[in-house]
Design a protein around this motif. Sequence first.
Motif, PDB file in Angstrom:
ATOM      1  N   THR A   1      40.242  46.862  39.671  1.00 48.70           N
ATOM      2  CA  THR A   1      39.111  46.343  40.436  1.00 48.70           C
ATOM      3  C   THR A   1      38.051  47.423  40.679  1.00 48.70           C
ATOM      4  O   THR A   1      36.886  47.129  40.792  1.00 48.70           O
TER       5      THR A   1
ATOM      6  N   ARG B   1      38.872  43.745  33.542  1.00 45.26           N
ATOM      7  CA  ARG B   1      38.828  42.310  33.766  1.00 45.26           C
ATOM      8  C   ARG B   1      39.619  41.569  32.684  1.00 45.26           C
ATOM      9  O   ARG B   1      40.360  40.630  32.951  1.00 45.26           O
TER      10      ARG B   1
ATOM     11  N   ASP C   1      37.083  35.256  36.586  1.00 42.99           N
ATOM     12  CA  ASP C   1      36.010  35.666  37.499  1.00 42.99           C
ATOM     13  C   ASP C   1      36.330  35.244  38.930  1.00 42.99           C
ATOM     14  O   ASP C   1      36.157  36.011  39.879  1.00 42.99           O
TER      15      ASP C   1
ATOM     16  N   MET D   1      39.077  37.421  40.387  1.00 46.53           N
ATOM     17  CA  MET D   1      38.634  38.755  40.751  1.00 46.53           C
ATOM     18  C   MET D   1      37.764  38.714  42.005  1.00 46.53           C
ATOM     19  O   MET D   1      37.817  39.611  42.842  1.00 46.53           O
TER      20      MET D   1
END
Lengths: 519, 312
Positions: free
Chosen positions: B186, B222, B280, B283
């Motif tokens: 992250t 990611r 997405d 996250m």
Amino acid sequence: MGAASSVPQARIAAFDEMRAEDGVRAAYADIDRWLRATPREQLDAKRREAELLFRRIGITFAVYGEGGDPERLIPFDIIPRIIARSEWERLALGLRQRVRALNAFLADVYGKQEILRAGRMPAALILENEGYRAEMVGIAPPGGVYTHVAGIDMVRTGPDEFYVLEDNCRTPSGVSYMLENREAMLRLFPKLCAQHRVAPVGRYPEELLETLKAVAPARAGADPCVVLLTPGPYNSAYYEHCFLADEMGVEVVEGADLCVDDDIVYMRTTAGPRRVDVIYRRIDDEFLDPKVFRADSLVGVPGLMSAYRAGNVALANAPGAGIADDKAIYPYVPEMVRFYLGEEPLLANVPTFLCDREEDRRYVLANLDKLVVKLAKGSGGYGMMIGPHATRDVREEFRARILAKPGDYIAQPTLALSTCPTVVEQGIAPRHVDLRPFILSGKEIRIVPGGLTRVAIREGSLVVNSSQGGGTKDTWILEDEGPGEAAIQSQSQSQSQSQSQSQSQSQSQSQSQSQSVGG
Amino acid sequence: MLSRTADNLFWLARYTERAGNVARGLGVASRMAALTARLGAEADEWRSLVTASGSDASFYRKYEAPTAEAVVHWLVFDPENPSGILPSIEAARRNARAVRTALTVDMWEALNDTWNHLRALPPEAMEGEKLADFLSWVRERVTLFNGAAHDTMLRDEAWRFVHLGTMLERADNTARLLDVKHHLLTAEAEGAVDYVQWQAVLRSVSALRSYQWIYRDRLNPRRIAELMILRPELPRSLMACFAEVAETLEAIALGHGGRRGECHRLAGTLQAQLRYGRIDAIMEEGLHAFLTTMIERVAALGGEIDAFYIRH
């Protein structure tokens, strides 16, 4: 052969099953040639291979609470023990007769008790025996069968002399060794096996399953649900329990897997409760049902006896079957044969002295150095004394014990158990053996030609029990010579040839596949 | 099938898979420790490995710090750690032995040989220079066992409970491995150390090559998260594991005339969430929060399977 002079104890002249005075006995001719032709190192290598094989498959018996490895191997001797078909046929006839009589006796002592009323056996010997289960009075198991699986221990003392040493009517074990020893021999010595026409033993599990199905309650129909009840992985015969269940295609259950509701036995399954019809139980009577027998039993099933009494489930062997193999009852088995079957016994008993009887006791105490003294209730070779091998101190100790509790002891003459060639540290030497064939009783009596041969590995030892360092051998009942085998072999060869062709095809296929993946 | 048998098969598979996963994790950690030693980050590797194994509490009760020696000892042979390699193999074999009849000979021999070999092995053969060899041997043995199960088991209920155990354990492992490294995925930092760390995360699920194969591009946090959580092609991704779990539970239910319970509902929900999830969104919500929930739900699912099929 063997260093006889190094044995301190009195040696007993024994019948050698391979060697007669004038040479090798006919049944052992090929074995003798094989032993001569095989170098010692090769036998040793095969012996190690066998041990590895057994360890690998996990054929062990569990010994807990003695320290050391809890999963032990029973030593396997690679030289088979041979019995000629004609000898076996005579044995088998006698075994059938004996087991029929034992079942008749059990039906009688839990039924009309005619043998007692006829005065052929002392009533107290039975009714006050620990093995007698008063709870069984008035229960009629299907077909009148009590000991569905019996193991009769036989010893040989001469060319035509066989004796029954002991009956095992409760939960005899060892049959898995009969089967696995054969498998091991086929893997280790395919050529030697092919040279002999050995009667196959592999169908035993099938025969056992048919026997068990034959005693199912009538309502169970054509396909009764059979299970094997085990005390669990800590039991010494747990491997055998799993092996037999697997071969039969039935579940191995522990007490906690079963429950009784409204006198019907169920097992807990992932699809919910399922009704059970026949239980091949390998746990002792005392532990079967805490509501009836020992209340502290954790391996039993509460309510099981009530379901049994209601006729909703069959138990094999029946509770209380142990009264028939009690060592104090044993001297009366020939009498049972005469009383129930009206026949003369085909198998001889070893003369047995019951120390409870005054005249017997006097004889036993005067001849302790010649007799084998055993606990009437014991098994596994524990708590026994072999007079000719015992020190004076041990004999005096047994004298005191017999005087204190005469009812606990029996005595027999020390038999010269026959010997078979066995691989030992110093080479190949004769060692004492016995034989336990397994007799199945359902609607009919079945005996698979073979059994468990136990061998006392220690020189001069007469104790063959595995708990006392005994080993096992494969037992070969040799069929008469005849044609037929060669034809079967050539067939299987041509099969494997055609298979290898298609294999090479699939190889080229997999090659092209891996190419496309890797590309 | 007997409930106890199902229980033994399920745990037999879980423990075997666990032993393999611990070996995989240890292998990557020792490699990483060697690479990061110069940067003084060595202890992080060992610390996060203990955390990933879910045994923080019991570890720190016994050891002061996560040194290489302590962690290797803890995760390989300490009998106090039920999730260590030796105790796991021990437990797997105990379960296997209790249900010998439900296993094929190949499965039994794969496991029994492993156990026989392990118990004869001196501790020196599992430490220091020998550690790497030992760990790859463990992984080989687990692969052999899984292959034996896959190749020789009848596709009946026994197979399904084995498969269920393997897949649930694998999902749990992937979620935990990813969770202890979540900060790496992250944070914005993209130094050399991070890059090596990302490689390590992928290696721990044998997915470094697979990443290249799917994305044909340089490593990106990611995508790493996406691969390990959502991509069905990766056999150790959460998505792949839960698809197998849900399918297997469904097959068991069909075998029982459609009898279903809470475990089926939970497995279906998890599968749907992953199938329709987007990286997405995950996250944004926070990777750590998402993975923590996953780990909790894997545990809940295990409990529901137990309640419905075993201890009913």
